[in-house]
Motif scaffolding. Structure first.
Motif, PDB file in Angstrom:
ATOM      1  N   GLU A   1      45.572  37.763  37.343  1.00 16.49           N
ATOM      2  CA  GLU A   1      44.474  38.355  36.399  1.00 16.49           C
ATOM      3  C   GLU A   1      44.016  39.663  37.061  1.00 16.49           C
ATOM      4  OE1 GLU A   1      43.649  37.116  33.662  1.00 16.49           O
ATOM      5  OE2 GLU A   1      45.349  35.598  34.020  1.00 16.49           O
ATOM      6  N   PHE A   2      44.392  40.115  38.412  1.00 16.89           N
ATOM      7  CA  PHE A   2      43.893  41.000  39.112  1.00 16.89           C
ATOM      8  C   PHE A   2      45.064  42.401  39.168  1.00 16.89           C
ATOM      9  CE2 PHE A   2      41.375  37.882  40.620  1.00 16.89           C
ATOM     10  CZ  PHE A   2      40.071  38.311  40.542  1.00 16.89           C
ATOM     11  N   SER A   3      44.427  43.672  39.120  1.00 21.59           N
ATOM     12  CA  SER A   3      45.419  44.657  39.124  1.00 21.59           C
ATOM     13  C   SER A   3      46.025  44.738  40.538  1.00 21.59           C
ATOM     14  CB  SER A   3      44.889  46.113  38.792  1.00 21.59           C
ATOM     15  OG  SER A   3      43.728  46.397  39.877  1.00 21.59           O
ATOM     16  N   GLN A   4      47.125  45.492  40.378  1.00 24.81           N
ATOM     17  CA  GLN A   4      48.052  45.799  41.703  1.00 24.81           C
ATOM     18  C   GLN A   4      47.008  46.542  42.759  1.00 24.81           C
ATOM     19  OE1 GLN A   4      50.704  44.534  43.206  1.00 24.81           O
ATOM     20  NE2 GLN A   4      50.878  43.290  41.236  1.00 24.81           N
TER      21      GLN A   4
ATOM     22  N   ALA B   1      43.550  46.218  43.093  1.00 21.01           N
ATOM     23  CA  ALA B   1      42.619  45.198  43.425  1.00 21.01           C
ATOM     24  C   ALA B   1      43.207  44.330  44.411  1.00 21.01           C
ATOM     25  CB  ALA B   1      42.022  44.299  42.500  1.00 21.01           C
ATOM     26  N   LEU B   2      44.636  43.841  44.185  1.00 22.93           N
ATOM     27  CA  LEU B   2      45.180  43.033  45.393  1.00 22.93           C
ATOM     28  C   LEU B   2      45.727  43.568  46.462  1.00 22.93           C
ATOM     29  CD1 LEU B   2      47.790  41.214  42.783  1.00 22.93           C
ATOM     30  CD2 LEU B   2      45.715  40.120  43.604  1.00 22.93           C
ATOM     31  N   HIS B   3      45.958  44.875  46.663  1.00 27.10           N
ATOM     32  CA  HIS B   3      46.250  45.720  47.552  1.00 27.10           C
ATOM     33  C   HIS B   3      44.935  45.842  48.377  1.00 27.10           C
ATOM     34  CE1 HIS B   3      48.410  48.823  50.135  1.00 27.10           C
ATOM     35  NE2 HIS B   3      47.235  49.532  50.166  1.00 27.10           N
ATOM     36  N   GLU B   4      43.674  45.983  47.934  1.00 30.42           N
ATOM     37  CA  GLU B   4      42.608  46.131  48.648  1.00 30.42           C
ATOM     38  C   GLU B   4      42.163  44.881  49.151  1.00 30.42           C
ATOM     39  OE1 GLU B   4      38.010  47.799  48.232  1.00 30.42           O
ATOM     40  OE2 GLU B   4      38.994  47.501  46.227  1.00 30.42           O
ATOM     41  N   ILE B   5      42.168  43.763  48.442  1.00 28.32           N
ATOM     42  CA  ILE B   5      41.960  42.290  49.159  1.00 28.32           C
ATOM     43  C   ILE B   5      43.032  42.017  50.002  1.00 28.32           C
ATOM     44  CG2 ILE B   5      43.037  40.740  47.494  1.00 28.32           C
ATOM     45  CD1 ILE B   5      40.195  39.499  47.395  1.00 28.32           C
ATOM     46  N   GLY B   6      44.182  42.545  50.319  1.00 26.05           N
ATOM     47  CA  GLY B   6      45.209  42.296  51.097  1.00 26.05           C
ATOM     48  C   GLY B   6      45.082  43.124  52.388  1.00 26.05           C
ATOM     49  N   SER B   7      43.841  43.527  52.820  1.00 24.97           N
ATOM     50  CA  SER B   7      43.483  44.168  53.949  1.00 24.97           C
ATOM     51  C   SER B   7      43.862  43.502  55.220  1.00 24.97           C
ATOM     52  CB  SER B   7      41.912  44.385  54.004  1.00 24.97           C
ATOM     53  OG  SER B   7      41.359  44.752  55.171  1.00 24.97           O
TER      54      SER B   7
ATOM     55  N   ASP C   1      45.120  47.895  32.356  1.00 23.19           N
ATOM     56  CA  ASP C   1      45.076  49.174  32.111  1.00 23.19           C
ATOM     57  C   ASP C   1      44.791  49.934  33.421  1.00 23.19           C
ATOM     58  OD1 ASP C   1      44.710  48.722  29.167  1.00 23.19           O
ATOM     59  OD2 ASP C   1      42.523  48.590  29.574  1.00 23.19           O
ATOM     60  N   VAL C   2      44.467  49.255  34.481  1.00 25.05           N
ATOM     61  CA  VAL C   2      44.459  49.734  35.805  1.00 25.05           C
ATOM     62  C   VAL C   2      45.722  49.692  36.368  1.00 25.05           C
ATOM     63  CG1 VAL C   2      43.382  49.375  38.142  1.00 25.05           C
ATOM     64  CG2 VAL C   2      42.153  49.037  36.218  1.00 25.05           C
TER      65      VAL C   2
ATOM     66  N   ILE D   1      58.517  47.122  45.966  1.00 23.97           N
ATOM     67  CA  ILE D   1      57.130  47.141  45.640  1.00 23.97           C
ATOM     68  C   ILE D   1      57.104  47.818  44.133  1.00 23.97           C
ATOM     69  CG2 ILE D   1      56.396  47.438  47.770  1.00 23.97           C
ATOM     70  CD1 ILE D   1      56.706  50.425  47.800  1.00 23.97           C
ATOM     71  N   PRO D   2      55.927  47.840  43.412  1.00 19.60           N
ATOM     72  CA  PRO D   2      55.913  48.370  41.936  1.00 19.60           C
ATOM     73  C   PRO D   2      56.072  49.973  42.255  1.00 19.60           C
ATOM     74  CG  PRO D   2      53.644  47.717  42.863  1.00 19.60           C
ATOM     75  CD  PRO D   2      54.736  47.081  43.782  1.00 19.60           C
ATOM     76  N   GLY D   3      56.520  50.290  41.255  1.00 18.64           N
ATOM     77  CA  GLY D   3      56.940  51.853  41.314  1.00 18.64           C
ATOM     78  C   GLY D   3      56.851  52.281  39.934  1.00 18.64           C
ATOM     79  N   PRO D   4      56.865  53.733  39.851  1.00 12.87           N
ATOM     80  CA  PRO D   4      56.610  54.556  38.342  1.00 12.87           C
ATOM     81  C   PRO D   4      57.879  53.930  37.524  1.00 12.87           C
ATOM     82  CG  PRO D   4      57.427  55.898  40.028  1.00 12.87           C
ATOM     83  CD  PRO D   4      56.947  54.851  40.740  1.00 12.87           C
TER      84      PRO D   4
END
Length: 333
Positions: free
Chosen positions: A125-128, A130-136, A163-164, A324-327
């Motif tokens: 339910e969260f953007s990549q 947000a998940l990256h930030e919470i994966g600190s 959208d993010v 990892i996600p990319g363009p």
């Protein structure tokens, strides 16, 4: 007064207990009761030094800071998000107690606060971002960049994650790549002597199909490695390599010194962990038998040949192949 939004990591040893029993907890059991310490960061750092003689100097402020924030900065009413690896859910709750010290708590995690868990949301339910930030990598941290997503989830509203993601997927990819690049360069700088760094570069060249030998330390004449395609070293091209285990900018004079040691029919290769000045790059472009490899270019070469490295060098640079996600890749009609 608005309440802070914290992120916290807890060991998988806890299982589902923190969520089932309503608490958050952290380790460092040898620190004792944190409420007995003076409420200053210096006091926490001093105590940490006393209790962990093996702690690295740079790690002490970070780890002591986690303990200080947990005991003093966190307040009743603050929100906390816990990304659980056990069920791959993000649990969001409200802190309901002051700091508690439970010396007999399981998993050697005596520092605790009670939490009322309010919502349990799937990671999807969260953007990549947000998940990256919470994966600190830090145990306890403040969530700032993507706080709106977590607050929206708590309110039962759409997080806007899709959208993010469209806007941030490339940014997240770049962050992961840069973090890995930083890790590799730091390891090559801190874990090897200059001579060992030369031997590492020689090993990389052998994995690229060359025969390479490191020159004697005492009389290398500015040339650290000699590489060639044939086993005996008679057939051209002969490559003379200079290695600089530095993070600083390498200027034109150093590059010119290497080029001056190159004879007719030979090539020069300069390898550094840092970067080159504009003047050095200009000099390189005018010399077809000269190549300058900076830190990022060296990392790319390591990626290309890593799977063929000797085990000792894979242990030096422990890397894991992942996606990892990319363009998005555009395709022609």
């Amino acid at each position: 007064m608005s309440h802070a939004l914290w992120g916290i990591h807890m060991s998988t040893e806890h299982g589902t207990a923190p969520v089932d029993q309503g608490y958050i907890t952290i380790g460092w059991h040898n620190m004792g009761d944190l409420s007995k310490l003076e409420r200053t960061r210096e006091a926490f750092k001093d105590k940490f030094r006393q209790e962990d003689k093996t702690a690295k100097i740079g790690a002490i402020p970070v780890q002591a800071g986690v303990l200080f924030r947990f005991a003093n900065d966190m307040q009743i009413g603050d929100l906390v998000a816990y990304p659980s690896k056990t069920d791959r859910m993000i649990h969001i709750g409200k802190v309901t107690s002051d700091y508690q010290y439970l010396p007999d708590a399981p998993c050697k995690c005596p520092h605790r606060r009670e939490v009322q868990w309010l919502i349990h949301v799937s990671r999807s339910e969260f953007s990549q971002s947000a998940l990256h930030e919470i994966g600190s990598a830090i145990t306890l941290f403040s969530i700032t960049n993507n706080a709106d997503e977590f607050l929206a989830a708590l309110a039962g509203e759409a997080t806007g994650a899709n959208d993010v993601d469209d806007e941030s997927v490339e940014e997240v990819s770049i962050q992961v790549e840069e973090s890995t690049e930083d890790f590799i360069i730091k390891r090559l700088k801190s874990k090897l002597t200059p001579y060992e760094f030369e031997k590492f570069i020689a090993h990389l060249l052998t994995r690229m199909g060359f025969f390479a030998r490191v020159t004697q330390q005492s009389a290398d004449g500015g040339i650290d490695i000699i590489a060639h395609k044939d086993e005996l070293g008679f057939e051209p091209p002969i490559i003379k390599v200079q290695c600089k285990q530095t993070l600083e900018t390498v200027g034109r004079p150093k590059v010119q010194e290497l080029h001056g040691a190159i004879e007719n029919g030979e090539h020069g290769l300069f390898v550094t962990l840092g970067v080159y000045s504009t003047e050095a790059r200009t000099f390189e472009r005018a010399k077809p038998n000269l190549r300058l490899i900076d830190g990022p270019a060296l990392v790319d070469m390591i990626y290309n040949h890593y799977e063929h490295f000797e085990p000792r060098y894979q242990m030096l640079l422990p890397l894991k192949h992942t996606y990892i996600p990319g363009p998005a890749i555009s395709t022609a009609d």
